[in-house]
Design an enzyme around this catalytic site. Structure first.
Site, PDB file in Angstrom:
ATOM      1  N   ASP B 157       0.856  -1.186   0.000  1.00 23.68           N
ATOM      2  CA  ASP B 157       0.000   0.000   0.000  1.00 23.68           C
ATOM      3  C   ASP B 157       0.892   1.236   0.000  1.00 23.68           C
ATOM      4  OD1 ASP B 157      -1.797  -2.060   0.492  1.00 23.68           O
ATOM      5  OD2 ASP B 157      -3.023  -0.885   1.871  1.00 23.68           O
ATOM      6  N   LYS B 220      -6.857   3.097  -3.410  1.00 22.22           N
ATOM      7  CA  LYS B 220      -7.324   3.082  -2.030  1.00 22.22           C
ATOM      8  C   LYS B 220      -7.583   4.514  -1.588  1.00 22.22           C
ATOM      9  CE  LYS B 220      -5.329   1.840   2.518  1.00 22.22           C
ATOM     10  NZ  LYS B 220      -4.278   1.107   3.221  1.00 22.22           N
ATOM     11  N   LYS B 256     -10.258   0.089  -2.667  1.00 25.93           N
ATOM     12  CA  LYS B 256     -10.228  -0.187  -1.236  1.00 25.93           C
ATOM     13  C   LYS B 256     -10.506   1.091  -0.451  1.00 25.93           C
ATOM     14  CE  LYS B 256      -7.069  -1.498   2.503  1.00 25.93           C
ATOM     15  NZ  LYS B 256      -5.746  -1.997   2.877  1.00 25.93           N
TER      16      LYS B 256
END
Lengths: 284, 320
Positions: B157, B220, B256
């Site tokens: 991430d 995300k 996400k």
């Protein structure tokens, strides 16, 4: 002059210091003893119970962490405000069938009871706590602690009965979900209006109106409620609730028939107290 | 609706991203987001009522989509091991509860998580590139990423450089993502846009396209360290972006949302949003994840309410 139209009220619930409508949108009519319409009261659903438990759980640590002296002050302030609404309570009790004198007596008794309990807030620990003699180099003492979140089925004696079950539960640091008297919920809502404008933190007292038999089982089976006061339940309901409450070992106060006009003693306060015992080493 | 995956895999993207000018022109040429419309649409979809068996299914799906996250300065190897155990068996008393999708930790704790999760099927995600601010030289960010991948992280991430993005230096952001993607190797790359700092929905749309064109496998919403974190309208805009991106290039990118999703009700709102915006293709843990920590216990409590018929209490579930 034309006759003035009456202002008909639809009361709401009291959850977390706010007055929401029932999630279900339902209400029911409240009549006086002669059958004349008084007002609409919200008819709570299981989801309102759920929300009330969340509010009570959230408020519990903060309320328990306050000094007993502070809790006493807050309760005493509530008694002062009840005194200011004496006439309104008297009128509401007359609506439930009492004579003027009887209603006034009940209101006065309820306020006096509240003051009496307020005084206990910083004294209950002296009465129920102990310093225990032990055979070892320890200072051993026991102190009372609140049970946590308590579900209360209030009895039908609309004000004195409510005060007699509510005040002893909260003064020790518990938070509560109260199912008000089903036929006479209005004094409970008026009490909620008093509590909302007092210093009592939101969520310490949550008042739901509605059908006892519909709501009580959800309270009895709820895994996040620690104690259950069945004062307002009839025999069948009490049995069902006690069985459901056994599932997560709630403390249960079974219905009692004691006369609320007499000195209540400390039984109701100690019913929802736990005892914490500490062994403190000395002389080492 | 049928999706045609036969569209050429590039669709002129290489040309767009070849120069800073053309990239900028493309991103600013994206249609603007109707702010009121997006918020209304998200609010409308949030009113959908999901009950009974549909709710049970949604809860299990949501559990399997959770990236169980701990991103605190106070994280210890012990806490990570505890979290891994919880991720593998969310409710130890009920074997029918699915595993979570992944455990998300800081890069120095990846090895610990990999050891704890070995053979379980739960993935290990690591935040990298000097999360959460992203303020570090590129070499440091790449070293951070390589270390996490070497330790066994299957998902990275990364955070984008919001400063460069807001200053209009899209090429810098683009190149950084490309470089990190290269450093990831086989690991999946999730690109954190930190929408709370991008200010407008238009920026969210641009950042989404920018990340996808640079090779992101997932986009995300947030780090969880900035408020507001994930919101429904922002997620809606991002879901539209991945849908449009697939229609144009044939490549599917996951989404996400992370941060601020604490209740089952919230989680189900997101699932509805996914189904109605991007479509059911995204309704799997492979293409939609929820970054959360406290959400999992609420899902488990709701699940137990459905199976036992009585309201559950937090005392009966493990603390994170």
């Amino acid at each position: 002059m034309t006759e003035r139209l009456s202002v008909r009220k639809t009361y709401k619930l009291f959850i977390g210091g706010a007055f929401p409508r029932s999630e279900s949108g339902r209400s029911y009519a409240v009549n006086d003893a002669k059958g004349t319409f008084l007002a609409n009261a919200a008819r709570a659903s299981r989801k309102d119970v759920r929300d009330a438990v969340v509010a009570a759980r959230k408020a519990q640590p903060g309320w328990a962490a306050r000094t007993p002296y502070n809790r006493g002050q807050i309760l005493y302030r509530i008694a002062e405000m009840l005194e200011g609404r004496r006439d309104q309570f008297t009128d509401e009790l007359r609506g439930s069938g009492l004579t003027k004198t009887a209603a006034r007596t009940e209101v006065d008794a309820a306020i006096d009871r509240w003051v009496w309990y307020a005084g206990w807030a910083d004294k209950i620990a002296q009465v129920t706590g102990t310093a225990n003699p032990v055979a070892g180099p320890y200072f051993n003492f026991s102190t009372p602690e609140p049970t946590g979140v308590i579900g209360i089925l209030a009895p039908d004696g609309p004000l004195l009965g409510l005060v007699s079950v509510l005040a002893p539960a909260i003064l020790t640091g518990n938070t509560t979900i109260v199912i008000a008297s089903e036929p006479a919920p209005l004094p409970a809502i008026t009490l909620a209006e008093v509590l909302a404008t007092s210093d009592l933190p939101g969520g310490v007292v949550n008042i739901l109106t509605g059908h006892r038999t519909e709501l009580a089982p959800w309270i009895a089976s709820h895994m996040d409620i620690n104690g259950l006061d069945l004062t307002g339940a009839d025999e069948d309901l009490a049995t069902d609730c006690e069985q459901a409450a056994a599932e997560n070992l709630k403390r249960v106060l079974s219905p009692t028939t004691n006369d609320r006009a007499t000195d209540p003693g400390i039984a109701r306060m100690t019913a929802f107290l736990e005892t914490k015992t500490v062994w403190h080493p000395v002389g080492i | 609706m049928t999706v045609t995956p036969t569209i050429p895999a590039d669709s002129g993207l290489a040309e767009i991203t070849s120069t800073a000018g053309s990239l900028r022109g493309f991103l600013h040429g994206l249609p603007g987001v109707d702010q009121v419309g997006a918020e209304e649409r998200a609010a409308r979809l949030a009113t959908r009522s999901i009950k009974k068996s549909a709710k049970a299914e949604a809860i299990d799906l949501a559990v399997s989509m959770v990236d169980l996250t701990t991103l605190e300065g106070a994280d210890t190897p012990g806490k990570v091991r505890a979290l891994c155990a919880k991720g593998m068996h969310p409710d130890p008393g009920d074997a029918s509860v699915p595993m979570v999708a992944a455990i998300c930790v800081y890069s120095d704790l990846v090895a610990e998580a990999v050891r704890a999760l070995a053979g379980s099927g739960v993935g290990v995600a690591s935040v990298a590139t000097s999360f959460p601010s992203g303020r570090a030289p590129l070499e440091a960010k790449l070293a951070d990423t390589r270390r996490a991948v070497e330790d066994g992280a299957g998902e990275i991430d990364m955070v984008i450089d919001r400063g460069a993005f807001l200053a209009g230096d899209y090429a810098k952001v683009f190149e950084e993502i490309v470089a990190v993607k290269a450093a990831c190797g086989q690991a999946h790359l999730k690109v954190i846009l930190e929408t709370g700092e991008l200010v407008t929905y238009d920026n969210v749309r641009r950042a989404s396209w920018l990340a996808m064109m640079a090779g992101a496998d997932f986009i995300k919403t947030s780090t969880g360290k900035v408020s507001p974190a994930a919101t429904l309208p922002v997620t809606l805009v991002m879901l539209e972006a991945v849908r449009d991106f697939r229609a144009r290039t044939g490549r599917q990118v996951g989404v996400k949302p992370a941060g601020g999703i604490r209740t089952t009700k919230d989680a189900i709102k997101y699932l509805v949003l996914v189904n109605e915006t991007a479509g059911p293709d995204w309704l799997t843990p492979a293409w939609f994840r929820i970054g959360a920590s406290s959400l999992l216990n609420d899902l488990l409590m709701q699940r137990r309410k459905l199976t036992t018929g009585v309201y559950a209490g937090p005392d009966y579930f493990t603390l994170d």
